[in-house]
Enzyme design. Structure first.
Site, mmCIF file in Angstrom:
data_model
loop_
_atom_site.group_PDB
_atom_site.id
_atom_site.type_symbol
_atom_site.label_atom_id
_atom_site.label_comp_id
_atom_site.label_asym_id
_atom_site.label_seq_id
_atom_site.Cartn_x
_atom_site.Cartn_y
_atom_site.Cartn_z
ATOM 1 N N CYS A 1 0.794 -1.240 0.000
ATOM 2 C CA CYS A 1 0.000 0.000 0.000
ATOM 3 C C CYS A 1 0.823 1.285 0.000
ATOM 4 C CB CYS A 1 -0.911 0.063 1.217
ATOM 5 S SG CYS A 1 -1.887 -1.392 1.481
ATOM 6 N N HIS B 1 -2.759 6.712 4.150
ATOM 7 C CA HIS B 1 -1.613 5.827 4.399
ATOM 8 C C HIS B 1 -0.281 6.382 3.912
ATOM 9 C CE1 HIS B 1 -0.603 1.264 5.016
ATOM 10 N NE2 HIS B 1 -0.212 2.044 6.014
ATOM 11 N N ASP C 1 -4.627 -1.047 -5.414
ATOM 12 C CA ASP C 1 -3.261 -0.609 -5.106
ATOM 13 C C ASP C 1 -2.227 -1.713 -5.298
ATOM 14 O OD1 ASP C 1 -4.224 -1.965 -2.912
ATOM 15 O OD2 ASP C 1 -3.610 -0.472 -1.431
#
Ligand SMILES: *[C@@H]1O[C@H](CO)[C@@H](O)[C@H](O)[C@H]1NC(C)=O
Length: 611
Positions: A101, A162, A365
């Site tokens: 990610c 993130h 992703d």
């Protein structure tokens, strides 16, 4: 006024006089004014506007390429995403720049290999798991959101970020989405973690897998044995101190596990914490409502929406309406909810009459997280189809992701393109279409997708793609200009565990550091055009140009490495550990940082009646 004036001067357009006297200059200016005037009234205006589309960029988390109907799944129903593909272009060799990610998203946002921004780490863990860490996407990086914003677009990130949050204080927000060009942020600063949902266990149990219990135990046992035999004398005080220390460590670990969800599962609206820990159950619905409101608000001005799904990462969830609806357990239900949300966004574009000037993109992703089995033994992973392995590896299953682009009128409908493309390509595509242009002061690794999508060129400009596992160069893809082959060369491959699986169940994910991989010399070679599942490495006996290919790749790597500059490592241990002074806390500590004050209720809930 300009119009009338330029209208009078219309004849000069056909007979420009390129002289440099004052009158000539005046005429030139008038010609420009005329052109401007024409732009305002002529049909050319609408094509020009069409060239500056809105953007809806959707990224699903950990979705497998084999989970979607339009990529060949027959049992999981994804009608809205399939419709996107039918009315747009479907990429079958769309490659995530990283199989995890944090680095993959950094590359997506900036159009650059994560190593260039310091977002490719050099130790085992390649992502942030603690919200109060100091690393993140450096503010010197340019995201597509910032470019669009500078061109007058309203920009929003809804969903997962993130990419870090703070640097030095708990409110400096140096890595916040708003520091990276997103006007609006509604979502989670981290990722969805097992701990974010009660009853799904804790990510921290995985920590156990990495504690060298064996070595520790053997050490203590040896010491005890030697003590009993009288070989060494361990002072009583030292024993007591050690016991106290151990008790402290164990209890603080327990406390840490206990507060972990509150500390790390944080839902924010712009700079404000609106829920801590967040309730995932209806989060996709709330995000969808938020997206619809953003689209409604911006129907008359250019916008860029990055809709970043929290699903289908674990802790898996699906709202009550979707639970039990798929044939594939909670995982399938979650995919169906994602598809529903995509449908809602598409319907909103249609209702607002925006579908023809909005470029819609959908991807994941990285590949599916194959090691995800719930604590109750339910399969919580996606499907990578014919491709080998999944998330956290650079086998095709880890990086070959769905890639669908739709822009009616400008992009063909139902076209399938098998050329190598990258999630880094979105950045230069947005840069060109917004009129910002591609930044000249840095290397951009992505390529503008429009010529390929529109069929103006047949070949992708990605002759080479470098597949990084965190900061380590893991493999290289070479699609020679003059052939159909897609060579892939691996310098190392992850050690699967158990060995007969194509996953790393033992450690919950594959790692790319020395202890967890096997190096290959000469590097492993595959031709993806003949062996997309990467089953049989080629040898000099089976592939006559074996040595030539290795040589070309070696040269390409040498050239690539020369373009890398040293940058601060954002995923160093120091930048990943918990720093108490960076901890976000929306209430008093005695209340364990809990609060619930989100006004978004998700008014677009589907119900039995409305579906
Ligand atoms: C469809 O997706 C589900 C869920 O990931 C998977 O279990 C199944 O094998 C897939 N089916 C096909 C035909 O690809």
């Amino acid at each position: 006024m300009h119009l009338t004036k330029s209208g009078d001067l219309a004849p000069t357009v056909t007979r420009p006089e390129p002289n440099s006297d004052a009158e000539g200059a005046n005429k030139m200016i008038s010609v420009r004014v005329l052109c401007l005037g024409l732009l305002l009234v002529m049909p050319c205006c609408s094509t020009l506007e069409q060239k500056r589309p809105n953007f809806v960029l959707m990224m699903v988390d950990d979705l497998g390429i084999g989970d979607l109907g339009c990529y060949g799944n027959r049992t999981l129903k994804t009608p809205s995403i399939d419709r996107l593909a039918e009315t747009g272009v479907r990429l079958t060799q769309h490659i995530a720049a990283a199989p995890l990610c944090t680095p993959s998203r950094a590359a997506f946002l900036t159009g650059r290999y994560p190593i260039r921004s310091g977002m490719g780490g050099f130790h085992k863990l390649g992502i942030y798991i603690i919200s109060a860490a100091s690393g993140g996407l450096p503010v010197e990086e340019i995201t597509f959101a910032r470019l669009a914003k500078e061109q007058g677009y309203d920009t929003a990130l809804i969903g997962k970020w993130h990419q870090g949050l703070n640097c030095e204080r708990s409110d400096d927000h140096c890595h916040h989405p708003r520091a990276h060009g997103f006007n609006h942020f509604y979502g989670i600063t981290m990722t969805n973690l097992r701990d974010c949902q009660p009853g799904h266990g804790t990510l921290l149990v995985n920590v156990h897998a990495h504690i060298p219990y064996g070595t520790l135990g053997a050490g203590v046992a040896t010491l005890a044995f030697l003590h009993l035999k009288g070989v060494v004398r361990v002072p009583r005080r030292l024993t007591l101190a050690a016991a106290i220390l151990l008790a402290l460590l164990v209890s603080s670990f327990a406390a840490f596990v206990f507060v972990f969800p509150n500390f790390n599962c944080i839902l924010m609206r712009n700079e404000e914490i609106v829920e801590q820990p967040f309730n995932s159950e209806n989060l996709t619905q709330r995000m969808t409502s938020e997206a619809i409101e953003f689209l409604e608000k911006n129907s008359a001005r250019p916008f860029l929406l990055f809709f970043s799904f929290i699903q289908v990462h674990t802790a898996l969830f699906a709202s009550p309406y979707f639970r039990g609806r798929s044939q594939h357990g909670l995982y399938g239900d979650a995919v169906m909810e994602v598809d529903w949300s995509v449908g809602q966004i598409m319907q909103t574009l249609e209702r607002l009459n925006l579908q023809d000037n909005t470029l819609v993109y959908l991807t994941s992703d990285q590949g599916p997280h194959l090691e995800e089995i719930s604590i109750h033994g339910e399969v919580h992973r996606g499907w990578s189809g014919i491709y080998k392995a999944g998330k956290s590896t650079n086998w095709e299953g880890g990086i070959r992701v769905p890639g669908i682009l739709r822009w009616p009128g400008l992009l063909p409908a139902g076209k399938v393109i098998d050329e190598p493309t990258s999630n880094m390509d979105v950045f230069p595509t947005v840069a060109q279409l917004t009129g910002a242009g591609i930044p000249k002061d840095r290397i951009i690794d992505g390529q503008d997708l429009m010529p390929l999508l529109r069929g103006e060129v047949e070949r992708s400009q990605h002759e080479f793609l470098f597949h990084y596992c965190n900061g380590y160069l893991n493999a290289v893809r070479w699609h020679p200009d003059n052939g159909s082959s897609v060579w892939k060369v691996f310098f190392f491959t992850p050690n699967f565990y158990p060995e007969n699986e194509t996953a790393c169940f033992h450690t919950h994910a594959c790692f790319c550091t020395r202890e967890y991989v096997t190096y290959h010399n000469p590097p492993l070679l595959f031709d993806l055009s003949r062996d997309p599942s990467e089953t049989t490495p080629l040898t000099p006996a089976t592939e006559p140009s074996f040595h030539h290919i290795q040589e070309v790749v070696r040269d390409a790597v040498a050239r690539h490495i020369q373009t890398l500059k040293p940058v601060p490592e954002q995923l160093s241990r120091a930048n990943m550990v918990w720093k108490p002074w960076l901890q976000q806390c929306c209430s008093s500590l005695t209340n364990l940082c809990r609060c619930e004050r989100d006004h978004q209720q998700g008014s677009h809930f589907p119900t039995q009646q409305s579906q």
